[in-house]
Scaffold this active site. Sequence first.
Site, short mmCIF file in Angstrom:
data_model
loop_
_atom_site.label_atom_id
_atom_site.label_comp_id
_atom_site.label_asym_id
_atom_site.label_seq_id
_atom_site.Cartn_x
_atom_site.Cartn_y
_atom_site.Cartn_z
N LYS A 227 0.83 -1.21 0.00
CA LYS A 227 0.00 0.00 0.00
C LYS A 227 0.87 1.26 0.00
O LYS A 227 0.67 2.19 -0.80
CB LYS A 227 -0.91 -0.02 1.22
CG LYS A 227 -1.67 1.24 1.48
CD LYS A 227 -2.71 1.48 0.40
CE LYS A 227 -3.24 2.89 0.48
NZ LYS A 227 -4.32 3.13 -0.42
N CYS A 283 -4.31 11.06 1.00
CA CYS A 283 -3.49 9.85 0.97
C CYS A 283 -2.01 10.07 0.67
O CYS A 283 -1.15 9.65 1.43
CB CYS A 283 -4.07 8.87 -0.04
SG CYS A 283 -5.79 8.53 0.30
C1 UGA Z 1 -4.83 7.77 -4.18
C2 UGA Z 1 -4.40 6.54 -5.01
O1 UGA Z 1 -4.44 6.86 -6.40
C3 UGA Z 1 -5.31 5.35 -4.70
O2 UGA Z 1 -4.85 4.21 -5.41
C4 UGA Z 1 -5.29 5.07 -3.20
O3 UGA Z 1 -6.17 4.02 -2.85
C5 UGA Z 1 -5.72 6.33 -2.45
O4 UGA Z 1 -4.82 7.42 -2.80
C6 UGA Z 1 -5.65 6.04 -0.97
O5 UGA Z 1 -4.56 5.74 -0.47
O6 UGA Z 1 -6.70 5.98 -0.32
P1 UGA Z 1 -6.77 9.61 -4.38
O7 UGA Z 1 -5.90 10.40 -3.45
O8 UGA Z 1 -8.20 9.43 -4.02
O9 UGA Z 1 -6.13 8.14 -4.59
O10 UGA Z 1 -6.75 10.31 -5.82
P2 UGA Z 1 -5.75 10.31 -7.06
O11 UGA Z 1 -6.55 10.15 -8.29
O12 UGA Z 1 -4.63 9.38 -6.87
O13 UGA Z 1 -5.20 11.81 -7.04
C7 UGA Z 1 -4.32 12.27 -6.02
C8 UGA Z 1 -3.79 13.64 -6.40
O14 UGA Z 1 -2.87 13.55 -7.48
C9 UGA Z 1 -4.87 14.65 -6.86
O15 UGA Z 1 -4.61 15.89 -6.25
C10 UGA Z 1 -4.67 14.72 -8.36
O16 UGA Z 1 -5.05 15.95 -8.89
C11 UGA Z 1 -3.17 14.51 -8.47
N1 UGA Z 1 -2.74 14.00 -9.79
C12 UGA Z 1 -3.12 12.78 -10.21
C13 UGA Z 1 -1.89 14.78 -10.58
O17 UGA Z 1 -1.50 15.90 -10.21
N2 UGA Z 1 -1.47 14.27 -11.79
C14 UGA Z 1 -1.84 13.04 -12.24
O18 UGA Z 1 -1.41 12.64 -13.33
C15 UGA Z 1 -2.69 12.29 -11.43
#
Ligand code: UGA
Length: 454
Positions: A227, A283
Amino acid sequence: MKVTVIGTGYVGLTTGVALAYLGHQVTCIDVDEAKINSLQNGIIPIYEPGLQEIFDLAAKNLHFTSSYPEGLIETDIIFIAVGTPSLSDGSPNMAYVKDAAIKIGQNLGEGFTVIVNKSTVPIGSGNWVEAIIRDAFEARNGHKPQGYFSVSSNPEFLKEGTALSDTLYPDRIVIGSDNRQALDQLTELYSPIIQQDFTPPSFVPRPEKLKSVPLVTTDLASAEMIKYAANAFLSLKISFINEIASISEKVGADIVQIAKGIGLDSRIGPKFLNAGIGWGGSCFGKDTAALVSTAQEYGLKMPIIAASREVNYHLRAKVVEKIMDELKILKGKTIGLLGLAFKPNTDDLRDSPALDIARKLTERGAKVWVHDPIAMERAKKEISDLEIKYASSAEELFDETDAIILVTEWPQYTELPWEQLVSRMRKPFIFDGRNFLDKARLEKAGCKYIGIGK
Ligand code: UGA
């Protein structure tokens, strides 16, 4: 099977509702009575697309209570899905996990129970939870619970905004356990997902090519580390592309093209390479801090993960620098923020870049107006330390603003009448923090446009 889920946050509630949809009998426990009342009345207290709809379909298999004795009676599997927010030194606050473990120990039944750590917990927490349950059971019953239960780790990989699809159609299921019976029960619980033989809800269709989901079974410590390693790697991927974006800006290269060019290499992959103002949410920040803090306990440094954090949090200051480069003086200027949530399709504001940016702007004397399609109500309740004004519509934000910063790439923002809106600004200037808007269209409308890494 009979399942109890402790904690009704994004992870607990989505897990409980999805398992109920798959036919299991699920009881969700939360100490927050207001939340339980809302759920008993059929209302989901968080914003997560599709969750209300699947909840309605699965209602007959769902039960909600704030009473541990009621929720833990005669259950086969107990998920601990409570929050583990960061403490000031970066280590996770395990108080809620401990409380849940004590309550489980006090209410453990006679049959074999599988207890599952679903919350993201430090390595070694499986053994720690087991010891707490054992002690609480013994204190209540006067004898040891030998063989009555086993603690497993089943980390969650769902993303907010697509939580349901990630739960029903995950890339993999990971189970860490040293107990054969626990492993068998969890495999049976997840069988409909592993085999993909359930009828998909119409509003969350099964991906066409998905025939089955890989199951990774391992020991407790490895599951717990999977994780952390997954989240650390994803955060790193984003920080990496943002670092390349910084130099691309200097040399005149375009980060969108670069991400495409490297993402087509199957060893790298195209996902999580969107440059912007970086990651936020509950997260990545918490888990990378926890990993660094755990490493310290062993006398280790984690320079790569520490750098990922440094790069990420610096991006927020960089946005303000860029706005200052353009406007020169911030005092008395009005800046509009499009988006408050840490990502689209959620109302979650935890570690949201928007809040940091708003804070830095107000500290420099700017007035900040904000709009978010979903998260404003929550912000009004949760954010009290920030002097910001809430716009009643995205359109309103453009009235007499000196700059607009797009912080969250809500799809509805592409539908705005941009030509008309930029004409309402004092001196049209848009900083696109997610490389999301149509640069050519905005420039044609007479607006100065700055994106990331272009
Ligand atoms: C993240 C992980 O992706 C999940 O797999 C995990 O289960 C979760 O944390 C957790 O530990 O509970 P989450 O934080 O809900 O999920 O959302 P993400 O889609 O991962 O985005 C996280 C951040 O990264 C956001 O602020 C998003 O804008 C940013 N991001 C994402 C970017 O800046 N660039 C990208 O290419 C993708």
